[in-house]
Scaffold this motif. Sequence first.
Motif, PDB file in Angstrom:
ATOM      1  N   GLU A  21       0.832  -1.202   0.000  1.00  0.00           N
ATOM      2  CA  GLU A  21       0.000   0.000   0.000  1.00  0.00           C
ATOM      3  C   GLU A  21       0.870   1.256   0.000  1.00  0.00           C
ATOM      4  OE1 GLU A  21      -3.326   2.486   0.016  1.00  0.00           O
ATOM      5  OE2 GLU A  21      -3.030   0.397  -0.556  1.00  0.00           O
ATOM      6  N   GLN A  22       1.970   1.243   0.739  1.00  0.00           N
ATOM      7  CA  GLN A  22       2.895   2.375   0.758  1.00  0.00           C
ATOM      8  C   GLN A  22       3.396   2.691  -0.655  1.00  0.00           C
ATOM      9  OE1 GLN A  22       6.969   1.737   2.186  1.00  0.00           O
ATOM     10  NE2 GLN A  22       6.630   3.386   3.675  1.00  0.00           N
ATOM     11  N   VAL A  23       3.795   1.662  -1.381  1.00  0.00           N
ATOM     12  CA  VAL A  23       4.306   1.836  -2.734  1.00  0.00           C
ATOM     13  C   VAL A  23       3.194   2.263  -3.681  1.00  0.00           C
ATOM     14  CG1 VAL A  23       5.228   0.542  -4.707  1.00  0.00           C
ATOM     15  CG2 VAL A  23       6.292   0.317  -2.466  1.00  0.00           C
ATOM     16  N   ARG A  24       2.008   1.704  -3.496  1.00  0.00           N
ATOM     17  CA  ARG A  24       0.882   2.083  -4.357  1.00  0.00           C
ATOM     18  C   ARG A  24       0.574   3.574  -4.202  1.00  0.00           C
ATOM     19  NH1 ARG A  24      -4.109   3.487  -4.664  1.00  0.00           N
ATOM     20  NH2 ARG A  24      -4.276   3.668  -2.396  1.00  0.00           N
ATOM     21  N   GLU A  25       0.540   4.058  -2.963  1.00  0.00           N
ATOM     22  CA  GLU A  25       0.275   5.476  -2.725  1.00  0.00           C
ATOM     23  C   GLU A  25       1.379   6.359  -3.312  1.00  0.00           C
ATOM     24  OE1 GLU A  25      -0.328   6.088   1.433  1.00  0.00           O
ATOM     25  OE2 GLU A  25      -2.231   4.992   1.483  1.00  0.00           O
ATOM     26  N   LEU A  26       2.620   5.897  -3.210  1.00  0.00           N
ATOM     27  CA  LEU A  26       3.727   6.649  -3.778  1.00  0.00           C
ATOM     28  C   LEU A  26       3.600   6.732  -5.298  1.00  0.00           C
ATOM     29  CD1 LEU A  26       6.437   8.102  -3.466  1.00  0.00           C
ATOM     30  CD2 LEU A  26       7.552   5.856  -3.422  1.00  0.00           C
ATOM     31  N   ALA A  27       3.222   5.632  -5.928  1.00  0.00           N
ATOM     32  CA  ALA A  27       3.059   5.624  -7.384  1.00  0.00           C
ATOM     33  C   ALA A  27       1.945   6.569  -7.823  1.00  0.00           C
ATOM     34  CB  ALA A  27       2.771   4.198  -7.862  1.00  0.00           C
ATOM     35  N   VAL A  28       0.850   6.578  -7.081  1.00  0.00           N
ATOM     36  CA  VAL A  28      -0.265   7.467  -7.407  1.00  0.00           C
ATOM     37  C   VAL A  28       0.165   8.927  -7.256  1.00  0.00           C
ATOM     38  CG1 VAL A  28      -2.547   8.241  -6.664  1.00  0.00           C
ATOM     39  CG2 VAL A  28      -2.065   5.791  -6.880  1.00  0.00           C
ATOM     40  N   THR A  29       0.851   9.237  -6.172  1.00  0.00           N
ATOM     41  CA  THR A  29       1.309  10.611  -5.934  1.00  0.00           C
ATOM     42  C   THR A  29       2.262  11.077  -7.025  1.00  0.00           C
ATOM     43  OG1 THR A  29       1.093  10.338  -3.541  1.00  0.00           O
ATOM     44  CG2 THR A  29       2.503  12.127  -4.307  1.00  0.00           C
ATOM     45  N   ALA A  30       3.185  10.211  -7.404  1.00  0.00           N
ATOM     46  CA  ALA A  30       4.196  10.578  -8.391  1.00  0.00           C
ATOM     47  C   ALA A  30       3.682  10.471  -9.822  1.00  0.00           C
ATOM     48  CB  ALA A  30       5.422   9.689  -8.219  1.00  0.00           C
ATOM     49  N   GLY A  31       2.669   9.640 -10.035  1.00  0.00           N
ATOM     50  CA  GLY A  31       2.235   9.362 -11.391  1.00  0.00           C
ATOM     51  C   GLY A  31       3.283   8.576 -12.159  1.00  0.00           C
ATOM     52  N   LEU A  32       4.074   7.772 -11.409  1.00  0.00           N
ATOM     53  CA  LEU A  32       5.195   7.031 -11.976  1.00  0.00           C
ATOM     54  C   LEU A  32       5.271   5.636 -11.347  1.00  0.00           C
ATOM     55  CD1 LEU A  32       7.936   9.813 -11.639  1.00  0.00           C
ATOM     56  CD2 LEU A  32       6.856   9.074 -13.786  1.00  0.00           C
ATOM     57  N   PRO A  33       5.945   4.698 -12.001  1.00  0.00           N
ATOM     58  CA  PRO A  33       6.206   3.423 -11.333  1.00  0.00           C
ATOM     59  C   PRO A  33       6.989   3.668 -10.047  1.00  0.00           C
ATOM     60  CG  PRO A  33       6.793   3.306 -13.662  1.00  0.00           C
ATOM     61  CD  PRO A  33       6.509   4.755 -13.358  1.00  0.00           C
ATOM     62  N   ALA A  34       6.693   2.901  -9.011  1.00  0.00           N
ATOM     63  CA  ALA A  34       7.335   3.123  -7.713  1.00  0.00           C
ATOM     64  C   ALA A  34       7.604   1.792  -7.024  1.00  0.00           C
ATOM     65  CB  ALA A  34       6.462   4.006  -6.824  1.00  0.00           C
ATOM     66  N   SER A  35       8.565   1.833  -6.111  1.00  0.00           N
ATOM     67  CA  SER A  35       8.889   0.661  -5.319  1.00  0.00           C
ATOM     68  C   SER A  35       9.611   1.134  -4.061  1.00  0.00           C
ATOM     69  CB  SER A  35       9.750  -0.325  -6.124  1.00  0.00           C
ATOM     70  OG  SER A  35       9.897  -1.560  -5.425  1.00  0.00           O
ATOM     71  N   SER A  36      10.150   0.181  -3.306  1.00  0.00           N
ATOM     72  CA  SER A  36      10.897   0.504  -2.098  1.00  0.00           C
ATOM     73  C   SER A  36      12.055  -0.481  -1.954  1.00  0.00           C
ATOM     74  CB  SER A  36      10.003   0.430  -0.855  1.00  0.00           C
ATOM     75  OG  SER A  36       9.629  -0.916  -0.583  1.00  0.00           O
ATOM     76  N   THR A  37      12.959  -0.186  -1.044  1.00  0.00           N
ATOM     77  CA  THR A  37      14.124  -1.041  -0.850  1.00  0.00           C
ATOM     78  C   THR A  37      13.728  -2.437  -0.387  1.00  0.00           C
ATOM     79  OG1 THR A  37      15.452   0.896  -0.312  1.00  0.00           O
ATOM     80  CG2 THR A  37      16.349  -1.230   0.321  1.00  0.00           C
ATOM     81  N   SER A  38      12.697  -2.551   0.422  1.00  0.00           N
ATOM     82  CA  SER A  38      12.279  -3.882   0.877  1.00  0.00           C
ATOM     83  C   SER A  38      11.884  -4.763  -0.302  1.00  0.00           C
ATOM     84  CB  SER A  38      11.118  -3.760   1.864  1.00  0.00           C
ATOM     85  OG  SER A  38      11.550  -3.177   3.074  1.00  0.00           O
ATOM     86  N   PHE A  39      11.103  -4.224  -1.222  1.00  0.00           N
ATOM     87  CA  PHE A  39      10.735  -5.006  -2.400  1.00  0.00           C
ATOM     88  C   PHE A  39      11.934  -5.213  -3.317  1.00  0.00           C
ATOM     89  CE2 PHE A  39       6.436  -3.416  -1.247  1.00  0.00           C
ATOM     90  CZ  PHE A  39       5.852  -4.654  -1.032  1.00  0.00           C
ATOM     91  N   ALA A  40      12.862  -4.278  -3.308  1.00  0.00           N
ATOM     92  CA  ALA A  40      14.079  -4.443  -4.106  1.00  0.00           C
ATOM     93  C   ALA A  40      14.834  -5.700  -3.681  1.00  0.00           C
ATOM     94  CB  ALA A  40      14.976  -3.211  -3.965  1.00  0.00           C
ATOM     95  N   PHE A  41      14.925  -5.932  -2.370  1.00  0.00           N
ATOM     96  CA  PHE A  41      15.586  -7.153  -1.893  1.00  0.00           C
ATOM     97  C   PHE A  41      14.865  -8.401  -2.390  1.00  0.00           C
ATOM     98  CE2 PHE A  41      17.755  -4.588   1.458  1.00  0.00           C
ATOM     99  CZ  PHE A  41      19.034  -5.116   1.314  1.00  0.00           C
TER     100      PHE A  41
END
Length: 253
Positions: A106-126
Amino acid sequence: MTADSGAGPTRYAAEAGRDAVGFLYPGYSAEDDYPRLEALLGGAVRLPLVHTDMGEDAHRVDALLEMGSADRLAAGVADLVRQGARAVVWACTSASFVFGWDGAHEQVRELAVTAGLPASSTSFAFVHAARALGVTRLAVAATYPQDVAGHFTAFLKAAGAEVVAERGSGVVTAAEVGTWGREDVLGLARAGDHPDAQAVLLPDTALHTAAWLPDLEAALGKPVLTANQVTVWEGLRLLDRPLTRPGLGTLFV
């Protein structure tokens, strides 16, 4: 404040021909890993970075939940968009995995919506990096207190990984972690390794590792995934720009 503070529109226009991944980075500790990684990538992509307000610098669950709140992340997004970012990564492990598997999504989804761009986080990067390497038996070598390290282990298990060893180092602040040097980092990796582990994970973007990735893998004889390394790799994955580069570990081979 951003890593490119003082740079004007002319600079961004001149660099517009290069793809850019934008990073939201909490506070100040090991952010200089990003220009180093950009240089090691041969300048193929730009890695602009914006510092977010981390609130209290504490590896404590309540402080980490506030550090990773939607409002704190959203505050830096416009600057990254202005700098031409085509994807955004929340460059923080602890203030993403403490939300749990569903909450981190949900954190990443909200970030993607705010940015209007693909988004992720370091946890998912691992998670994505381990899958890309085909490693499922993992050892966690963390700077964090043991309880926080346990949240990362739970996150990895939710992703389907087997965590064969977990080590917390009891460090409470990112500021302290940022002072660690080469021998500290090598010692952490060695202490957290396990004979059954196919890879060792060092999950803290406050930890300098970019300069020592070959040293880490040479010392352990297996892939070592570090927070800033996988965060940059994740950004390239979002851009569909896989890059092969020496000096960046098995993940970039």
